[in-house]
Design a protein around this motif. Structure first.
Motif, mmCIF file in Angstrom:
data_model
loop_
_atom_site.group_PDB
_atom_site.id
_atom_site.type_symbol
_atom_site.label_atom_id
_atom_site.label_comp_id
_atom_site.label_asym_id
_atom_site.label_seq_id
_atom_site.Cartn_x
_atom_site.Cartn_y
_atom_site.Cartn_z
ATOM 1 N N GLY A 56 -56.220 14.312 -28.578
ATOM 2 C CA GLY A 56 -55.683 15.492 -29.220
ATOM 3 C C GLY A 56 -55.601 15.360 -30.728
ATOM 4 N N VAL A 57 -55.249 16.473 -31.374
ATOM 5 C CA VAL A 57 -55.237 16.569 -32.831
ATOM 6 C C VAL A 57 -53.907 17.161 -33.287
ATOM 7 C CG1 VAL A 57 -56.342 17.604 -34.857
ATOM 8 C CG2 VAL A 57 -57.734 16.912 -32.876
ATOM 9 N N VAL A 58 -53.325 16.582 -34.323
ATOM 10 C CA VAL A 58 -52.132 17.138 -34.972
ATOM 11 C C VAL A 58 -52.528 17.620 -36.360
ATOM 12 C CG1 VAL A 58 -49.807 16.675 -35.830
ATOM 13 C CG2 VAL A 58 -50.598 15.600 -33.701
ATOM 14 N N ILE A 59 -52.252 18.901 -36.641
ATOM 15 C CA ILE A 59 -52.492 19.476 -37.962
ATOM 16 C C ILE A 59 -51.171 19.461 -38.720
ATOM 17 C CG2 ILE A 59 -53.059 21.600 -39.197
ATOM 18 C CD1 ILE A 59 -55.120 22.140 -36.979
ATOM 19 N N ALA A 60 -51.138 18.720 -39.829
ATOM 20 C CA ALA A 60 -49.887 18.503 -40.554
ATOM 21 C C ALA A 60 -50.077 18.682 -42.053
ATOM 22 C CB ALA A 60 -49.338 17.116 -40.244
ATOM 23 N N ALA A 61 -50.974 19.596 -42.436
ATOM 24 C CA ALA A 61 -51.222 19.864 -43.850
ATOM 25 C C ALA A 61 -51.898 21.225 -43.976
ATOM 26 C CB ALA A 61 -52.095 18.767 -44.458
ATOM 27 N N ASP A 62 -52.106 21.648 -45.222
ATOM 28 C CA ASP A 62 -52.822 22.892 -45.514
ATOM 29 C C ASP A 62 -54.324 22.629 -45.631
ATOM 30 O OD1 ASP A 62 -50.287 23.991 -45.758
ATOM 31 O OD2 ASP A 62 -50.281 23.905 -47.954
ATOM 32 N N ASP A 63 -55.087 23.715 -45.510
ATOM 33 C CA ASP A 63 -56.521 23.694 -45.823
ATOM 34 C C ASP A 63 -57.264 22.625 -45.029
ATOM 35 O OD1 ASP A 63 -56.240 25.755 -47.808
ATOM 36 O OD2 ASP A 63 -55.394 24.237 -49.134
ATOM 37 N N VAL A 84 -50.198 22.273 -34.128
ATOM 38 C CA VAL A 84 -49.772 22.453 -35.515
ATOM 39 C C VAL A 84 -48.352 21.928 -35.649
ATOM 40 C CG1 VAL A 84 -49.313 24.102 -37.361
ATOM 41 C CG2 VAL A 84 -51.290 24.439 -35.848
ATOM 42 N N ASP A 85 -48.184 20.919 -36.476
ATOM 43 C CA ASP A 85 -46.868 20.332 -36.713
ATOM 44 C C ASP A 85 -45.999 21.365 -37.433
ATOM 45 O OD1 ASP A 85 -44.659 18.921 -37.552
ATOM 46 O OD2 ASP A 85 -45.771 17.375 -38.607
ATOM 47 N N GLY A 86 -44.964 21.820 -36.757
ATOM 48 C CA GLY A 86 -44.128 22.883 -37.295
ATOM 49 C C GLY A 86 -43.014 22.412 -38.208
ATOM 50 N N SER A 87 -43.056 21.173 -38.665
ATOM 51 C CA SER A 87 -42.008 20.713 -39.580
ATOM 52 C C SER A 87 -42.114 21.378 -40.950
ATOM 53 C CB SER A 87 -42.073 19.185 -39.726
ATOM 54 O OG SER A 87 -43.312 18.781 -40.287
ATOM 55 N N ALA A 88 -43.276 21.983 -41.241
ATOM 56 C CA ALA A 88 -43.478 22.772 -42.453
ATOM 57 C C ALA A 88 -44.521 23.831 -42.136
ATOM 58 C CB ALA A 88 -43.939 21.896 -43.614
ATOM 59 N N VAL A 89 -44.602 24.845 -42.979
ATOM 60 C CA VAL A 89 -45.604 25.902 -42.790
ATOM 61 C C VAL A 89 -46.963 25.372 -43.231
ATOM 62 C CG1 VAL A 89 -46.295 28.222 -43.481
ATOM 63 C CG2 VAL A 89 -43.886 27.706 -43.077
ATOM 64 N N ARG A 90 -47.993 25.624 -42.426
ATOM 65 C CA ARG A 90 -49.358 25.158 -42.695
ATOM 66 C C ARG A 90 -50.238 26.341 -43.040
ATOM 67 N NH1 ARG A 90 -47.197 20.233 -43.215
ATOM 68 N NH2 ARG A 90 -46.159 19.588 -41.287
ATOM 69 N N ALA A 115 -45.916 28.392 -37.268
ATOM 70 C CA ALA A 115 -45.844 27.735 -38.578
ATOM 71 C C ALA A 115 -47.141 27.882 -39.356
ATOM 72 C CB ALA A 115 -45.503 26.260 -38.388
ATOM 73 N N LEU A 116 -47.828 29.017 -39.177
ATOM 74 C CA LEU A 116 -49.118 29.218 -39.831
ATOM 75 C C LEU A 116 -49.078 30.386 -40.798
ATOM 76 C CD1 LEU A 116 -51.474 28.736 -36.768
ATOM 77 C CD2 LEU A 116 -51.461 27.300 -38.811
ATOM 78 N N THR A 117 -49.727 30.189 -41.952
ATOM 79 C CA THR A 117 -49.949 31.280 -42.910
ATOM 80 C C THR A 117 -51.408 31.219 -43.359
ATOM 81 O OG1 THR A 117 -49.243 29.881 -44.764
ATOM 82 C CG2 THR A 117 -47.567 31.275 -43.727
ATOM 83 N N GLY A 118 -51.775 32.137 -44.241
ATOM 84 C CA GLY A 118 -53.139 32.136 -44.765
ATOM 85 C C GLY A 118 -54.127 32.619 -43.729
ATOM 86 N N ASP A 119 -55.282 31.982 -43.666
ATOM 87 C CA ASP A 119 -56.358 32.382 -42.775
ATOM 88 C C ASP A 119 -56.462 31.418 -41.600
ATOM 89 O OD1 ASP A 119 -56.888 34.382 -44.586
ATOM 90 O OD2 ASP A 119 -58.604 33.368 -45.493
ATOM 91 N N LEU A 120 -56.679 31.989 -40.414
ATOM 92 C CA LEU A 120 -56.871 31.201 -39.204
ATOM 93 C C LEU A 120 -58.219 31.593 -38.605
ATOM 94 C CD1 LEU A 120 -55.836 29.264 -37.001
ATOM 95 C CD2 LEU A 120 -54.666 31.222 -35.948
ATOM 96 N N THR A 121 -59.116 30.619 -38.473
ATOM 97 C CA THR A 121 -60.494 30.899 -38.054
ATOM 98 C C THR A 121 -60.893 30.006 -36.895
ATOM 99 O OG1 THR A 121 -61.146 31.556 -40.289
ATOM 100 C CG2 THR A 121 -62.906 30.915 -38.786
#
Length: 336
Positions: A56-63, A84-90, A115-121
């Motif tokens: 599995g994969v953990v997303i813990a940053a922007d971009d 997506v690690d929800g400890s901060a908005v990604r 915990a997502l902003t911006g573009d999701l593709t």
């Protein structure tokens, strides 16, 4: 030789070690091979290549962009292949040309933790063996707490999937657009209890073009709003529009479902050149709120729904509309 295939000393070909060593904003080329580990991407990074990650994969940053990989397994935090690690908005996540395999063990493909902003593709992926209620969920089955800007879900293939995909915008700051284009799914007529191939809510514009979806059916005779729609689109955020055309949605329970009335805004736009044959209902537009006699908070202009093909749909079941929506739908003629 202490150097591994990534030319890192004493790394033992660990993909996490390569990620840790990479500079933020850079690109990691993942070599072919199997990586029996969970990877955490905690900086702006592009991962591209042909390797297989089994933990599995953990997303813990922007971009963050993940391209071309085979992904399976799940991190410890959640039964989902991508978490997506929800400890901060990604901000800004792209998953492209990947194989995402839920292994039929009850995992999500993607869990956004609200915990997502911006573009999701999601583009060009094969998503398979997802046996849980959700395939992709950006909010954790609740109203959005953060504002996505744009969603793109395009050119994806779903195989052996029994859950819904949900993209939810923030009511106070809706998505600019959601584009659901060129996807393929065949549910093979299996009776299901999830509600939609794709749900989109609170977007200023929703586009659905060139999708091919078949066999999405529930219990025989069930046509309730909450079950078995290919598309479920609605907005409580303000005026919005739809552009739904050139889709093959034949052989499902409900083709296109749109909420109206009460707090729901009725869309403007077009629904045309779609194959809606052999559905129980071709297009539905129903009240989720008590009938207040109004056409949503803003009736908008007439929706153009000309030149759709209804085939073997019995006339009385082509449409299931709240009365105020049917007054705003220009059916023109159909090609049945």
């Amino acid at each position: 030789d202490p150097y591994d295939n990534f030319n890192l000393c004493n790394n033992n070909n660990s993909l996490q070690g390569v990620i840790d060593a990479a500079a933020a904003g850079g690109t990691v080329t993942v070599l072919a091979g199997t990586y029996n580990e969970t990877i955490t991407i905690d900086k702006s990074l592009t991962l591209t290549g042909s390797g297989s990650v089994t933990g599995g994969v953990v997303i813990a940053a922007d971009d963050i962009t993940i391209n071309g990989l085979s992904l399976s397994g799940a991190p410890s935090q959640k039964e989902t292949v991508i978490f997506v690690d929800g400890s901060a908005v990604r901000d800004n996540v792209t998953i492209s040309n990947c194989t995402i395999d839920g292994e039929s063990t009850g995992k999500f493909a993607f869990y956004g933790s609200n915990a997502l902003t911006g573009d999701l593709t999601f583009d060009g992926n094969t998503i398979k063996n997802i046996s849980t209620w959700y395939v992709i969920d950006n909010t954790g089955s609740s109203a959005a707490a953060n504002a996505l800007d744009n969603v793109v879900f395009s050119n994806n293939t779903l195989e052996n999937v029994s859950g819904s995909i949900a993209f939810r915008g923030l009511q106070s700051d809706p998505m600019t657009s959601a584009k659901i284009n060129g996807n393929t799914a065949n549910y093979s007529g299996t009776l299901t209890n999830f509600w939609a191939f794709v749900e989109v809510d609170n977007a200023e514009h929703v586009e659905a073009i060139g999708n091919e979806v078949h066999g999405l059916k529930g219990l025989e005779g069930s046509v309730s709003w909450e079950r078995q729609q290919v598309f479920q689109f609605w907005s409580q955020a303000g005026p919005w529009s739809v552009d739904i055309h050139d889709n093959d949605l034949s052989g499902n329970e409900i083709g296109i479902a749109i909420a109206t009335g009460g707090a729901f805004f009725t869309p403007t736009g077009s629904i045309y050149d779609n194959d809606l044959s052999d559905n129980v209902n071709a297009i539905t537009a129903e009240l989720w709120a008590p009938d207040d006699g109004n056409c949503g908070d803003d009736p908008g202009s007439m929706v153009n729904a000309e030149n759709n093909y209804f085939g073997n749909v019995v006339l009385d079941y082509k449409f299931h509309f709240a009365p105020e929506f049917s007054a705003l739908l220009n059916l023109g003629y159909d090609k049945s």
